[in-house]
Design a protein around this motif. Structure first.
Motif, PDB file in Angstrom:
ATOM      1  N   UNK A  40       0.823  -1.213   0.000  1.00  0.00           N
ATOM      2  CA  UNK A  40       0.000   0.000   0.000  1.00  0.00           C
ATOM      3  C   UNK A  40       0.853   1.257   0.000  1.00  0.00           C
ATOM      4  N   UNK A  41       2.063   1.157   0.504  1.00  0.00           N
ATOM      5  CA  UNK A  41       2.939   2.332   0.561  1.00  0.00           C
ATOM      6  C   UNK A  41       4.067   2.287  -0.464  1.00  0.00           C
ATOM      7  N   UNK A  42       4.376   1.114  -0.970  1.00  0.00           N
ATOM      8  CA  UNK A  42       5.401   0.988  -2.020  1.00  0.00           C
ATOM      9  C   UNK A  42       4.673   0.733  -3.328  1.00  0.00           C
ATOM     10  N   UNK A  99      12.618   3.400  -1.091  1.00  0.00           N
ATOM     11  CA  UNK A  99      12.051   4.743  -0.909  1.00  0.00           C
ATOM     12  C   UNK A  99      10.569   4.701  -1.240  1.00  0.00           C
ATOM     13  N   UNK A 100       9.731   4.800  -0.215  1.00  0.00           N
ATOM     14  CA  UNK A 100       8.286   4.756  -0.413  1.00  0.00           C
ATOM     15  C   UNK A 100       7.734   6.046  -1.011  1.00  0.00           C
ATOM     16  N   UNK A 101       8.546   7.073  -1.076  1.00  0.00           N
ATOM     17  CA  UNK A 101       8.047   8.395  -1.449  1.00  0.00           C
ATOM     18  C   UNK A 101       8.445   8.844  -2.849  1.00  0.00           C
ATOM     19  N   UNK A 102       9.262   8.063  -3.519  1.00  0.00           N
ATOM     20  CA  UNK A 102       9.732   8.509  -4.825  1.00  0.00           C
ATOM     21  C   UNK A 102       8.702   8.246  -5.913  1.00  0.00           C
ATOM     22  N   UNK A 103       8.684   9.103  -6.924  1.00  0.00           N
ATOM     23  CA  UNK A 103       7.871   8.863  -8.105  1.00  0.00           C
ATOM     24  C   UNK A 103       8.736   8.320  -9.227  1.00  0.00           C
ATOM     25  N   UNK A 104       8.141   8.114 -10.376  1.00  0.00           N
ATOM     26  CA  UNK A 104       8.902   7.635 -11.516  1.00  0.00           C
ATOM     27  C   UNK A 104       9.947   8.663 -11.933  1.00  0.00           C
ATOM     28  N   UNK A 105      11.062   8.185 -12.441  1.00  0.00           N
ATOM     29  CA  UNK A 105      12.125   9.085 -12.896  1.00  0.00           C
ATOM     30  C   UNK A 105      11.926   9.496 -14.347  1.00  0.00           C
ATOM     31  N   UNK A 106      10.846   9.032 -14.964  1.00  0.00           N
ATOM     32  CA  UNK A 106      10.619   9.266 -16.389  1.00  0.00           C
ATOM     33  C   UNK A 106       9.501  10.270 -16.612  1.00  0.00           C
ATOM     34  N   UNK A 107       9.612  10.974 -17.719  1.00  0.00           N
ATOM     35  CA  UNK A 107       8.516  11.804 -18.188  1.00  0.00           C
ATOM     36  C   UNK A 107       7.663  10.974 -19.141  1.00  0.00           C
ATOM     37  N   UNK A 108       6.414  11.356 -19.296  1.00  0.00           N
ATOM     38  CA  UNK A 108       5.467  10.520 -20.025  1.00  0.00           C
ATOM     39  C   UNK A 108       5.832  10.341 -21.492  1.00  0.00           C
ATOM     40  N   UNK A 109       6.601  11.259 -22.058  1.00  0.00           N
ATOM     41  CA  UNK A 109       6.905  11.203 -23.482  1.00  0.00           C
ATOM     42  C   UNK A 109       8.341  10.789 -23.750  1.00  0.00           C
ATOM     43  N   UNK A 110       8.876   9.885 -22.885  1.00  0.00           N
ATOM     44  CA  UNK A 110      10.274   9.504 -23.037  1.00  0.00           C
ATOM     45  C   UNK A 110      10.539   8.868 -24.373  1.00  0.00           C
ATOM     46  N   UNK A 111       9.532   8.222 -24.967  1.00  0.00           N
ATOM     47  CA  UNK A 111       9.760   7.528 -26.234  1.00  0.00           C
ATOM     48  C   UNK A 111      10.055   8.496 -27.389  1.00  0.00           C
TER      49      UNK A 111
END
Length: 211
Positions: A130-132, A197-209
């Motif tokens: 639930x937290x990860x 790290x339970x608090x990190x978001x993705x390191x990618x932007x949505x348009x990485x492709x």
């Protein structure tokens, strides 16, 4: 005492390496308490997985003996075995260790896993807890702990220590489309390492492709 535990106690100190109680049939585990770069980290590590000599591609050289570990931040109380937001670590390290042994397979740098991949009864990717919120795990060489967690040599056998690192679905897609090396670079640029790290978001932007 296992040769691995003795080697780790010789390296870090007897008081820093202890056995974790496990259920009958589970894989032996160690807890290793470290201090690195001003912070405390606890490693939850397999103890004896390296006794298996994996059959690996020739290009990987001598990396056919491994141990797996999770790196827990100082605020995690790993002894809370009844806490579902903590005990998934033990569920997963047991699942991976048993999968390696029971299926006579091999694990290496960049290998990825998810609940869906490891359980035929699960139809879609699920968060680790639930937290990860990450849905997948990737095996990586130590990033932030590269100095503290070097390989262990026992009787001339080189044992490589692979970190189990949670990642998001888009990060997995990026890894598969680009490479593990490029994903690790993205993680490093965002100061993401092997410490959970339970608090990190993705390191990618949505348009990485598109880049």
């Amino acid at each position: 005492m296992s040769a691995l535990k003795q080697a780790l106690q010789d390296r870090y100190g007897e008081h820093r390496v202890i056995d974790i109680p496990t259920a009958e049939g589970d894989f032996p585990l160690l807890a290793i308490n470290l201090e690195t770069k001003g912070q405390e980290v606890t490693l939850i590590m397999t103890n004896g997985l390296s006794e298996k000599t994996m059959v690996i591609p020739e290009k990987l050289g001598n990396r056919n003996h491994i141990e797996l570990f999770f790196a827990l931040p100082s605020y995690w109380e790993w002894e809370e075995l009844d806490n579902p937001n903590r005990n998934w670590v033990f569920t997963w390290i047991q699942k991976l260790a048993k999968h390696l042994i029971n299926n006579d397979t091999w694990f290496g740098y960049g290998h990825t896993f998810s609940n869906k991949m490891m359980d035929d009864d699960i139809s879609e990717f699920q968060p680790l807890s639930e937290t990860m919120h990450q849905q997948h795990l990737i095996l990586l060489d130590p990033i932030d702990l590269d100095y503290e967690i070097q390989k262990v040599i026992i009787d001339e056998k080189e044992i490589y220590l692979l970190a189990i690192v949670p990642i998001y679905s888009d990060e997995l897609d990026y890894k598969q489309g680009q490479s593990t090396r490029k994903l690790v670079k993205k993680l490093a640029n965002s100061r993401v390492n092997e410490i959970l790290d339970e608090f990190r978001g993705t390191v990618l932007k949505s348009k990485w492709r598109l880049r």
